[in-house]
Design a protein around this motif. Structure first.
Motif, PDB file in Angstrom:
ATOM      1  N   SER A 259      -2.796   7.807  -9.580  1.00  0.00           N
ATOM      2  CA  SER A 259      -3.393   8.986 -10.222  1.00  0.00           C
ATOM      3  C   SER A 259      -2.245   9.774 -10.856  1.00  0.00           C
TER       4      SER A 259
ATOM      5  N   ILE B 299      -5.052   8.917   7.890  1.00  0.00           N
ATOM      6  CA  ILE B 299      -6.238   8.042   7.875  1.00  0.00           C
ATOM      7  C   ILE B 299      -5.716   6.627   8.028  1.00  0.00           C
TER       8      ILE B 299
ATOM      9  N   GLU C  90      -0.163   9.404   4.068  1.00  0.00           N
ATOM     10  CA  GLU C  90      -1.226   9.713   5.030  1.00  0.00           C
ATOM     11  C   GLU C  90      -1.679   8.480   5.809  1.00  0.00           C
ATOM     12  N   LEU C  91      -1.211   7.299   5.392  1.00  0.00           N
ATOM     13  CA  LEU C  91      -1.763   6.075   5.978  1.00  0.00           C
ATOM     14  C   LEU C  91      -1.134   5.757   7.327  1.00  0.00           C
TER      15      LEU C  91
ATOM     16  N   ASN D 292      -7.245  -0.477   2.878  1.00  0.00           N
ATOM     17  CA  ASN D 292      -7.057  -1.305   1.671  1.00  0.00           C
ATOM     18  C   ASN D 292      -6.165  -2.514   1.942  1.00  0.00           C
TER      19      ASN D 292
ATOM     20  N   SER E  83       0.852  -1.196   0.000  1.00  0.00           N
ATOM     21  CA  SER E  83       0.000   0.000   0.000  1.00  0.00           C
ATOM     22  C   SER E  83       0.882   1.237   0.000  1.00  0.00           C
ATOM     23  N   THR E  84       0.363   2.296  -0.620  1.00  0.00           N
ATOM     24  CA  THR E  84       1.150   3.530  -0.736  1.00  0.00           C
ATOM     25  C   THR E  84       0.366   4.684  -0.137  1.00  0.00           C
TER      26      THR E  84
ATOM     27  N   ASN F  86      -5.117   2.796   7.252  1.00  0.00           N
ATOM     28  CA  ASN F  86      -4.931   1.992   6.043  1.00  0.00           C
ATOM     29  C   ASN F  86      -5.962   0.870   6.052  1.00  0.00           C
TER      30      ASN F  86
ATOM     31  N   GLY G 150      -3.410   2.702  -4.440  1.00  0.00           N
ATOM     32  CA  GLY G 150      -3.071   4.118  -4.363  1.00  0.00           C
ATOM     33  C   GLY G 150      -1.890   4.465  -5.247  1.00  0.00           C
ATOM     34  N   GLY G 151      -1.681   5.777  -5.401  1.00  0.00           N
ATOM     35  CA  GLY G 151      -0.494   6.256  -6.106  1.00  0.00           C
ATOM     36  C   GLY G 151      -0.513   6.079  -7.610  1.00  0.00           C
TER      37      GLY G 151
ATOM     38  N   ASP H  78       2.137  10.743  -6.611  1.00  0.00           N
ATOM     39  CA  ASP H  78       1.795   9.399  -7.064  1.00  0.00           C
ATOM     40  C   ASP H  78       3.019   8.779  -7.727  1.00  0.00           C
TER      41      ASP H  78
ATOM     42  N   GLY I 251      -6.597   4.140  -5.001  1.00  0.00           N
ATOM     43  CA  GLY I 251      -6.448   4.258  -3.558  1.00  0.00           C
ATOM     44  C   GLY I 251      -7.751   4.388  -2.796  1.00  0.00           C
ATOM     45  N   ASN I 252      -8.736   5.042  -3.387  1.00  0.00           N
ATOM     46  CA  ASN I 252     -10.010   5.190  -2.675  1.00  0.00           C
ATOM     47  C   ASN I 252     -10.549   3.809  -2.337  1.00  0.00           C
ATOM     48  N   PRO I 253     -10.873   3.579  -1.069  1.00  0.00           N
ATOM     49  CA  PRO I 253     -11.203   2.212  -0.666  1.00  0.00           C
ATOM     50  C   PRO I 253     -12.313   1.532  -1.478  1.00  0.00           C
TER      51      PRO I 253
END
Ligand code: AMP
Ligand code: MG
Length: 403
Positions: free
Chosen positions: A249, A196, A183-184, A200, A179-180, A198, A246-247, A254, A300-302
């Motif tokens: 975009s 936030i 913020e996680l 995912n 996961s990237t 993690n 994630g990452g 990213d 990345g959006n769950p």
């Protein structure tokens, strides 16, 4: 932008099944993919046998109800009787082989005991009554499971019923998960300002494991090109596939995209679906070598991550695992809610079947609202620029077929 089908076709065209096959005992087969057709050497059931506790008779000896017959033998399950003499009955139990000459079994509920130990048959038996014929389930030589079958409870039971102790299955697909996002924060840790949790990482692992993949959790990579490249190289070492979330975009934070480009090859697809527009596909390392792996980058959006896993990664994984069927079957159901937003992308709405059999939508369809995936039991596949009203038919995909 690619359509859902175009993107899926690209992915499936690139999905080569793992070649290695291993022999695995019945107890460990759940979720594995059968590598070759399973052919029965046995006849199931092996002999004609009784479907009831009762009395085996010859129908000619009971021309009408009320006939008394001497009970000449007793055949419990697991033992073999002898030929039934004319004018006699055999006490018989469920699963016991039918004695030669008998052509019906009368349930004990339709029988009474005569004073001399005989049985009084209080019904008119018909030939074949309550008899399970040899081979009525499986004939010797029949293929009972085809190559590519995903082994669940029923399939494992069927293999056991023909006496197979081990089955040849494809080896597990080895998947590294990354996961990237700076913020996680990991669950169990305090949440820093701007952080936030993690999510995912944890549901992706569960999804991959429930499909039967051998998952290596390669952790959480900081938003840095060098770190991302290093993590990808390491993950490619002993895995068939690297999955990131994630990452992918186009923001300057990213890093997955440039890192994969630097370490291998990448196609970035914008797919005309919602949730989950971006999907990255490629490979890390020189193709075909032990230190290379395929790469799939999920959004990345769950909710986007969850839905793109089900729609794209799942069929891709199943094909690589050697499974015959990779796509879920949609059902047409009646909507219980209105969907009034005509959007320019095909929408996979979180939905569930209500008690009356109609499908209701979760009120918040945001791509970060993971509650919708828990509430839902499936997705309503809605074409671009289309709305519907309660009462209209909709195309529903059940999570039961997707998880
Ligand atoms: P990205 O694709 O990296 O731009 O992330 C899109 C959105 O998803 C951002 O709001 C991220 O914070 C969120 N996100 C990314 N990865 C995760 C994750 N592993 N768990 C929860 N949310 C995530
Ligand atoms: Mg990010």
């Amino acid at each position: 932008m690619l359509s859902y089908e175009e993107a899926l076709d690209h992915l499936l065209a690139a999905a080569m099944p793992v070649a290695e096959v291993e022999l695995i005992p019945l107890a460990d087969l759940r979720g594995r993919i059968l590598a070759e057709a399973l052919v029965s050497t046995e006849t199931v059931p092996p002999l004609d046998n009784s479907a009831m506790d009762g009395y085996a008779v010859r129908c000619v000896d009971v021309p009408q109800a009320g006939v008394a017959l001497p009970v000449a033998q007793r055949i419990p399950a697991g033992s073999v009787g002898h030929a039934l003499a004319a004018g006699t009955a055999a006490r018989i139990f469920t699963g016991a082989p039918l004695p030669r000459g008998a052509d019906a079994v009368v349930m004990q509920e339709f029988c009474a005991h005569g004073p001399d130990g005989s049985v009084i048959v209080n019904c008119l038996p018909k030939p074949n009554m309550n008899i399970r014929r040899a081979g009525e389930d499986i004939a010797a030589g029949a293929a009972v499971l085809s190559a590519g079958t995903r082994l669940g409870a029923a399939e494992i039971g069927l293999a056991a019923s023909i006496g197979a102790a081990r089955l040849p299955v494809r080896r597990r697909l080895r998947v590294a998960l990354l996961s990237t996002g700076d913020e996680l924060a990991e669950p169990g840790q305090p949440l820093p300002p701007g952080g936030i949790y993690n999510s995912n990482r944890y549901f992706l692992r569960a999804l991959l494991e429930s499909l039967g993949c051998a998952v290596t959790d390669a952790g959480h990579v900081p938003d840095s090109l060098a770190e991302t490249r290093r993590a990808l190289r390491a993950a490619a070492e002993c895995n068939d596939l690297i999955v990131t979330s994630g990452g992918v975009s186009v923001g300057e934070e990213d890093h997955v995209k440039p890192a994969v480009e630097a370490e291998g090859e990448l196609s970035l697809w914008k797919i005309a679906i919602k949730p989950g527009k971006p999907l990255a596909f490629g490979k890390v390392g020189a193709g075909g070598t032990a230190s290379s792996a395929a790469f799939i980058g999920l959004p990345g959006n769950p909710v986007s991550c969850f839905v793109t896993f089900l729609l794209f990664l799942r069929p891709y994984l199943l094909k690589r695992m050697g499974a015959r069927t990779t796509l879920p079957v949609a059902r047409t159901l009646v909507a219980a809610s209105d969907w009034t937003k005509a959007e320019d992308r095909r929408n996979f709405l979180r939905a569930r079947i209500a008690a009356d059999g109609r499908v209701e939508l979760y009120p918040n369809q945001g791509s970060g609202v993971l509650t919708s995936c828990v509430w839902a039991d499936g997705l309503v596949d809605t074409p671009a620029r289309q709305t519907f009203r309660a009462g209209d038919p909709v195309r529903y995909l059940s999570f039961t077929d997707l998880l």
